[in-house]
Design a protein around this motif. Sequence first.
Motif, PDB file in Angstrom:
ATOM      1  N   ASN A  56       0.822  -1.212   0.000  1.00 27.51           N
ATOM      2  CA  ASN A  56       0.000   0.000   0.000  1.00 27.51           C
ATOM      3  C   ASN A  56       0.854   1.258   0.000  1.00 27.51           C
ATOM      4  O   ASN A  56       0.526   2.241  -0.664  1.00 27.51           O
ATOM      5  N   CYS A  60       1.228   4.139  -3.053  1.00 28.57           N
ATOM      6  CA  CYS A  60       0.732   5.486  -2.724  1.00 28.57           C
ATOM      7  C   CYS A  60      -0.708   5.473  -2.225  1.00 28.57           C
ATOM      8  O   CYS A  60      -1.419   6.483  -2.320  1.00 28.57           O
ATOM      9  N   LEU A  61      -1.161   4.338  -1.719  1.00 29.43           N
ATOM     10  CA  LEU A  61      -2.484   4.305  -1.090  1.00 29.43           C
ATOM     11  C   LEU A  61      -2.346   4.677   0.378  1.00 29.43           C
ATOM     12  O   LEU A  61      -3.328   4.961   1.052  1.00 29.43           O
ATOM     13  N   ASP A  62      -1.120   4.636   0.871  1.00 31.43           N
ATOM     14  CA  ASP A  62      -0.832   4.901   2.272  1.00 31.43           C
ATOM     15  C   ASP A  62       0.474   5.684   2.286  1.00 31.43           C
ATOM     16  O   ASP A  62       1.268   5.586   1.353  1.00 31.43           O
TER      17      ASP A  62
ATOM     18  N   GLU B 400      -6.344   8.620   3.758  1.00 33.86           N
ATOM     19  CA  GLU B 400      -5.498   7.915   2.800  1.00 33.86           C
ATOM     20  C   GLU B 400      -6.417   6.934   2.074  1.00 33.86           C
ATOM     21  O   GLU B 400      -7.319   6.359   2.691  1.00 33.86           O
ATOM     22  N   PRO B 401      -6.228   6.728   0.791  1.00 32.84           N
ATOM     23  CA  PRO B 401      -7.151   5.854   0.042  1.00 32.84           C
ATOM     24  C   PRO B 401      -7.338   4.487   0.702  1.00 32.84           C
ATOM     25  O   PRO B 401      -8.448   3.947   0.707  1.00 32.84           O
TER      26      PRO B 401
END
Lengths: 242, 408
Positions: A56, A60-62, B400-401
Amino acid sequence: MTTPTIPVIETHGLWRTYGEGDTAVHALRGVDLTIEAGELVAIMGPSGSGKSTLLNVLGCLDRPTAGAYRLLGHDVARLSANELARIRNHTLGFVFQSYQLLPRTTALDNVILPMLYAGTPRRELAPRATAALRRVGLGDRLDHTPAKLSGGQQQRVAIARALVNEPAVILADEPTGNLDSTTTAEILALFQELHAEGITIILVTHEADVAAHATRVLVVKDGAIASDVRQTPRRARQERAA
Amino acid sequence: MSLWRTLLVAIAALGRTKARSLLTVLGVIIGVGAVIAMVSIGEGAKRKVAGTFQSMGTSTLVVSSGSSQSGGARGGAGSQPTLTWDDLEAIRELPEVAWAAPQLRSNQQVLSEGANWQTQVYGTQPEWFEIRDWEVTSGERLTAADVASARKVAVIGTTVVTNLFGDGADPVGETIRIGKVPFVITGVLAKKGTSAMGSDNDDVIVIPSSTFTTKVSGGGGKYLAGQILVAAADPERTAPAVRAIGELLRTRHRLRDGQDDDFSVRDLAAIAAAMQESTATITSLLAGVALVSLIVGGIGIMNIMLVSVTERTREIGLRMALGARPRDVLTQFLIEAIVLSVIGGLLGIAAGFGAATYMAKAFGFPMLIQTEIVALAVGVSAGVGVVFGVYPARKASLLEPISALRAE
């Protein structure tokens, strides 16, 4: 895509901590990792080892709590929310264990979705989505909603969606975790095809069988990389209708 | 993402969540519809009361003979004739008075060739038509000459026409008998409908006062055995006329200071105002109910929006994972909320209109819809819908996504 001199992914001392003080959980404890263009990397590890957190953060989800992360040479920490959105849209493609398709929406419209955020001209939307679905072998299921597709077919729609903006890297979190062995083989064959076309692929799995199809296997334990082995990948059976 | 494209995405998203969209729209419909219907009913009732008094002539004053004050026992108003025909002439001279006319009343059996009917016969003079603001639809009003020569002519109301000659007949020129006396019909009064007190305004025959006192009933002497109707010169301000008539009659009747009036002057405008005030109370009560509906509707909209948008946190996470910027997410949810509010608002207006029209028909109110109320109801409902549709979406878009994707 990228020049051979710049790695696709480069991290130094990557930490990801959830919570604060005594209850803080350190999912990542200083990960140093470099992934070159064109690799097919499998990240393995027991549950809770931090392998999904690593994926993640790489995707770049986190955001990492500490450490440096360069994606195609860009310092991710310096990017704004909009620039991150652009990277997720253009450079990265995600495949999730639970597919994450929009319900009651056709396969075609699900694949069109990332192109809407990319600002793709309208006349290109349907042809490109159709092409992506053909590429994953679903040319005859364009108008099917997820409820009418099998698990393997749903995951292929998800892969088509990840592919449609021609990303440099595809990140997949347990992509075969919900699938039977035949379907798993088909999906792995698909990943190997994409890899052969030059796309960098990083997939998280806890199955050694799946990891055997990768060119490189990372084992994560307690938030750190315990082993990093390059190997000759096993060929997946080509049972998919070509 | 362009606005047009976001609009398409929002509409597609609404189509995917039909049940929730429907519930939200329903909330807006009820909020808007209830407010419009309530306020319109209140306004209609108020206007109806006002209209009823209008039909009586609101600037009318009624001067009656007062009760005698003999030995403590008081008779009712008019029990002792104290008004005289000279008083009438004197009232007519007052500058505060536009018109004054006698109104003598008697219940009489009336006969035509083929039918008979009991009705109210008024003996009066031409000014009466001005005071009551009453036109004739056929023939003409009583004239001064009719009164001067005590002609046996009658102007009759539509109810009397119906009962003596049949519905819609034009009896001008026909002869009727009031008691035993033949009268020629010279006019038919315009229809006025039900009075404020519930009696039928149109069940009436109007004849010259001179004929009334000589042929129908007594009272041709010095005293005027009935009431005097007065129209104030300034219809907006009847109080000066009331005061002037009071002073004039006290002087003419030689009443000493401290002695009670032997007449009464009733101001219909004042009565009308009192009645309107009580309907205004009902109107504000209904407005209160409407306000509560609006609040309840608003809370309903808020709930559905909060729940449905929060439930869609995962969808927001997915969209962000696929490349949606926070702004794209916000615009999408803003458009969704606006679309729902507009659809709900329009249907709510339609529902409110429908309910108001039905009520207006059922109760005989005029149909009154105020634009400000419609705007307020739609504004509040839509505002609540938009705020609580966008607020949770904004919160989710700031995550955050991966947190949004994993939200339960």
